[in-house]
Design a protein around this motif. Structure first.
Motif, short mmCIF file in Angstrom:
data_model
loop_
_atom_site.label_atom_id
_atom_site.label_comp_id
_atom_site.label_asym_id
_atom_site.label_seq_id
_atom_site.Cartn_x
_atom_site.Cartn_y
_atom_site.Cartn_z
N VAL A 99 0.81 -1.21 0.00
CA VAL A 99 0.00 0.00 0.00
C VAL A 99 0.85 1.27 0.00
CG1 VAL A 99 -1.71 1.33 1.30
CG2 VAL A 99 -1.97 -1.15 1.05
N PRO A 100 1.95 1.36 0.78
CA PRO A 100 2.74 2.60 0.76
C PRO A 100 3.34 2.94 -0.60
CG PRO A 100 3.28 1.31 2.71
CD PRO A 100 2.42 0.44 1.84
N ASP A 101 3.42 1.98 -1.52
CA ASP A 101 3.95 2.27 -2.84
C ASP A 101 2.88 2.75 -3.82
OD1 ASP A 101 6.66 1.90 -2.53
OD2 ASP A 101 6.60 -0.24 -2.99
N PHE A 102 1.62 2.81 -3.38
CA PHE A 102 0.56 3.24 -4.30
C PHE A 102 0.78 4.65 -4.84
CE2 PHE A 102 -3.47 5.61 -4.76
CZ PHE A 102 -3.88 5.06 -5.96
N PRO A 103 1.09 5.66 -4.00
CA PRO A 103 1.28 7.01 -4.58
C PRO A 103 2.38 7.04 -5.64
CG PRO A 103 1.06 7.13 -2.20
CD PRO A 103 1.20 5.68 -2.54
N LEU A 104 3.47 6.33 -5.39
CA LEU A 104 4.57 6.29 -6.35
C LEU A 104 4.14 5.60 -7.64
CD1 LEU A 104 7.56 6.65 -7.14
CD2 LEU A 104 8.03 4.50 -5.92
N ALA A 105 3.49 4.45 -7.50
CA ALA A 105 3.04 3.72 -8.69
C ALA A 105 2.02 4.54 -9.48
CB ALA A 105 2.44 2.38 -8.27
N ASN A 106 1.09 5.16 -8.77
CA ASN A 106 0.06 5.97 -9.41
C ASN A 106 0.68 7.11 -10.20
OD1 ASN A 106 -2.58 6.80 -10.03
ND2 ASN A 106 -2.69 8.12 -8.23
N LYS A 107 1.68 7.76 -9.60
CA LYS A 107 2.34 8.86 -10.30
C LYS A 107 3.14 8.36 -11.50
CE LYS A 107 2.29 12.49 -9.85
NZ LYS A 107 1.53 13.50 -10.63
N SER A 108 3.69 7.16 -11.43
CA SER A 108 4.45 6.64 -12.56
C SER A 108 3.56 6.41 -13.78
CB SER A 108 5.18 5.35 -12.18
OG SER A 108 4.30 4.24 -12.12
N PHE A 109 2.27 6.16 -13.55
CA PHE A 109 1.31 6.07 -14.65
C PHE A 109 0.79 7.46 -15.01
CE2 PHE A 109 1.37 1.67 -13.41
CZ PHE A 109 1.01 0.97 -14.54
N ASN A 110 0.54 8.28 -14.02
CA ASN A 110 0.02 9.66 -14.18
C ASN A 110 -1.06 9.74 -15.24
OD1 ASN A 110 -0.43 12.34 -13.85
ND2 ASN A 110 1.47 13.04 -14.78
N LEU A 111 -2.18 9.10 -14.97
CA LEU A 111 -3.28 9.04 -15.92
C LEU A 111 -4.20 10.23 -15.73
CD1 LEU A 111 -3.91 5.23 -15.46
CD2 LEU A 111 -2.58 6.34 -17.25
N SER A 112 -4.86 10.62 -16.79
CA SER A 112 -5.76 11.76 -16.75
C SER A 112 -7.16 11.30 -16.35
CB SER A 112 -5.81 12.45 -18.12
OG SER A 112 -6.80 13.45 -18.15
N TYR A 113 -7.71 11.91 -15.31
CA TYR A 113 -9.09 11.67 -14.96
C TYR A 113 -10.00 12.35 -15.97
CZ TYR A 113 -7.24 10.37 -10.32
OH TYR A 113 -6.55 9.78 -9.29
N ALA A 114 -9.73 13.63 -16.25
CA ALA A 114 -10.59 14.39 -17.17
C ALA A 114 -10.57 13.79 -18.57
CB ALA A 114 -10.13 15.85 -17.22
N GLY A 115 -9.40 13.36 -19.04
CA GLY A 115 -9.31 12.76 -20.37
C GLY A 115 -10.07 11.47 -20.47
N ASN A 116 -10.18 10.75 -19.36
CA ASN A 116 -10.93 9.49 -19.33
C ASN A 116 -12.42 9.73 -19.16
OD1 ASN A 116 -10.87 6.34 -18.77
ND2 ASN A 116 -12.14 7.25 -17.17
N ASP A 117 -12.76 10.66 -18.26
CA ASP A 117 -14.15 10.78 -17.85
C ASP A 117 -15.02 11.49 -18.90
OD1 ASP A 117 -13.10 9.64 -15.62
OD2 ASP A 117 -13.69 11.22 -14.23
#
Length: 494
Positions: free
Chosen positions: A475-493
């Motif tokens: 779980v502590p690696d989630f912010p790092l992993a999430n940033k490594s993908f850096n996906l767009s919420y607005a572009g998806n939604d």
């Protein structure tokens, strides 16, 4: 029949699976699926693309508006299954025999049977929280517990809900629930002129303004038979590369920040500010808005080569300092691995795909101009690989910008020229490699007005990869992993 380089075929619902399978087996990629409300009937459009030489195949399926159904292609293509769920939520088209027919876009306050993209949908319903909650899959077993995160987050991050099923600190399953910023963007395009539509396209995902403006403009030009000059195409490519550089640089610093190296994140933010000011000086806008439109391309001045070289050297030093830290390398290496098979099955795009060993890049496969970059890739699929792809793409972008700079001889090239064909109803496709990956716009027009615009940001394809990469990650690696993908919420939604 072949229309502006595309093979358009009308097929029956029963013919769809065989036709789709044949194009997928031939190496084509399913770029988008779009629902259409044509009044007396509905229509589903499936766009398949392949590179070198670029080929585009459209399958059009006419559907009964009262009982619209299509055979599900989910068994052939994971992205197809998600497109089908989206089409059901927005148009009411039922994908028969879909293995996971739960809603995708529809949120609890949308009443069942309300399809907002239908012409007779009526006004948006009021919020009603009595409708059923989202059907999350429950993970059970000894020691398993859940951690809900979001949709409201600290800071400026856009809204998204993450539900972790965890044992100890190890993630067993992550479900990302999106569409909290669904704005009805595709509906907003309807009835606008192309000149009005480009302003909307620039705001689909703010950090990809130039790339979305270009994809939209290419689609309009494809529909109207407009041909942009080589100089105009090179200016467009230069602007998209500048957009790539400032976003990748921001991510290098943000990744360092997520492992506690805030000093170098501050340095990255300072470089980003220099790049944004450069954008403003050459286009009049920090986010590169206003320079690309249907048939037109404008630039105030070319960037100073010496300034670009100085910034490139600063970014190179930044990346070197980040990776020189053994702590950073330890946190990046082997974290949140997305292997090549997973990336291919999910249809991943952009730096996410290239960090997992896939070779797709629309700058080579569907080039904007006659100058293209060298392909960058790494195969480990972890946070480190996604960092290295960004670093190497920045260097490749600066090299490409330099070549384009030397070839651009007119900052205000003539507007596009029109081909003689002028049918009453037109359609067009635009494909651009944005900084996150391949952006696809498909639109239809009638009498100078947009009747349908379908937008696919690369984040649409890459969001499912984040939960896959986080399996067995702590779980502590989630912010790092999430940033490594850096996906767009607005572009998806949208």
């Amino acid at each position: 029949m072949t229309v502006t380089g595309r093979d358009i075929r009308v097929v029956s619902p029963s013919e769809l699976p065989e036709q789709a399978a044949s194009w997928l087996d031939a190496g084509h990629r399913l770029a988008l699926v779009a629902g259409h409300d044509d009044g007396p009937h509905l229509r589903a459009v499936y766009l398949f693309t392949s590179p070198r030489p670029p080929q585009r195949v459209e399958l059009h399926v006419i559907l009964d508006a009262a009982h619209p159904t299509v055979p599900s292609l989910a068994a052939l293509s994971f992205p197809a299954g998600r497109f089908e769920r989206e089409m059901h939520d927005l148009f009411g088209v039922i994908p028969l025999d879909h293995p996971l027919p739960r809603r995708l876009v529809r949120h609890p306050h949308w009443p069942a049977g309300w399809y907002p993209m239908r012409h007779d949908s009526g006004p948006a319903p009021s919020f009603d929280q009595t409708v059923e909650p989202y059907p999350f899959v429950t993970v059970e077993g000894p020691g398993v517990y859940e951690i809900p995160v979001g949709p409201v987050h600290a800071g400026l991050i856009e809204p998204g809900h993450f539900r972790f099923s965890v044992v100890g600190e190890t993630i067993l399953k992550l479900k990302a629930r999106l569409w909290f910023v669904h704005r009805g963007m595709e509906k907003l395009f309807q009835g606008r002129t192309p000149a009005e539509g480009v302003h909307l396209a620039e705001r689909i995902s703010g950090d990809s303004a130039a790339a979305h403006a270009l994809a939209f403009s290419q689609a309009v030009e494809d529909a109207l038979g407009l041909e942009v000059t080589p100089t105009g195409q090179r200016i467009r490519a230069l602007l998209v590369e500048l957009e790539r550089v400032y976003n990748h640089t921001t991510d290098l610093g943000a990744l360092a920040n997520d492992v506690g190296y805030s000093l170098l994140n501050g340095h990255a933010q300072a470089i980003r500010e220099r790049l944004l000011r450069l954008n403003h000086s050459i286009t009049g806008h920090r986010l590169l808005r206003g320079s690309i439109g249907p048939g037109v391309t404008r630039l105030n001045r070319l960037p100073d080569p010496d300034q670009l070289a100085d910034i490139a050297a600063d970014i190179s030093e930044l990346a070197h300092l980040i990776l020189a830290s053994t702590t950073v390398r330890d946190r990046f290496t082997g974290t949140a691995v997305l292997n090549q098979a997973q990336a291919e099955d999910l249809g991943c795009l952009g730096y996410v795909a290239r960090a997992s060993g896939l070779a797709g890049d629309a700058r080579l496969d569907h080039p904007t101009c006659d100058e293209v970059p060298d392909l960058v890739g790494h195969g480990q699929g972890d946070v480190l690989a996604r960092f290295l792809v960004r670093r190497d793409e920045i260097a490749a972008s600066f090299e490409l910008i330099g070549r384009l700079h030397d070839l651009i001889d007119d900052l205000s090239p003539p507007d596009a020229t029109r081909h003689p064909s002028d049918p009453e109803r037109r359609s067009g496709v635009g494909i651009v490699e944005g900084w996150r990956g391949t952006i696809t716009h498909r639109l239809e027009m009638s009498r100078g007005r947009l009747t349908r615009v379908k937008v696919v940001d690369p984040s649409w394809f890459n969001w499912p990869a984040l939960p896959a990469a986080l399996a067995d990650t702590i779980v502590p690696d989630f912010p790092l992993a999430n940033k490594s993908f850096n996906l767009s919420y607005a572009g998806n939604d949208l």
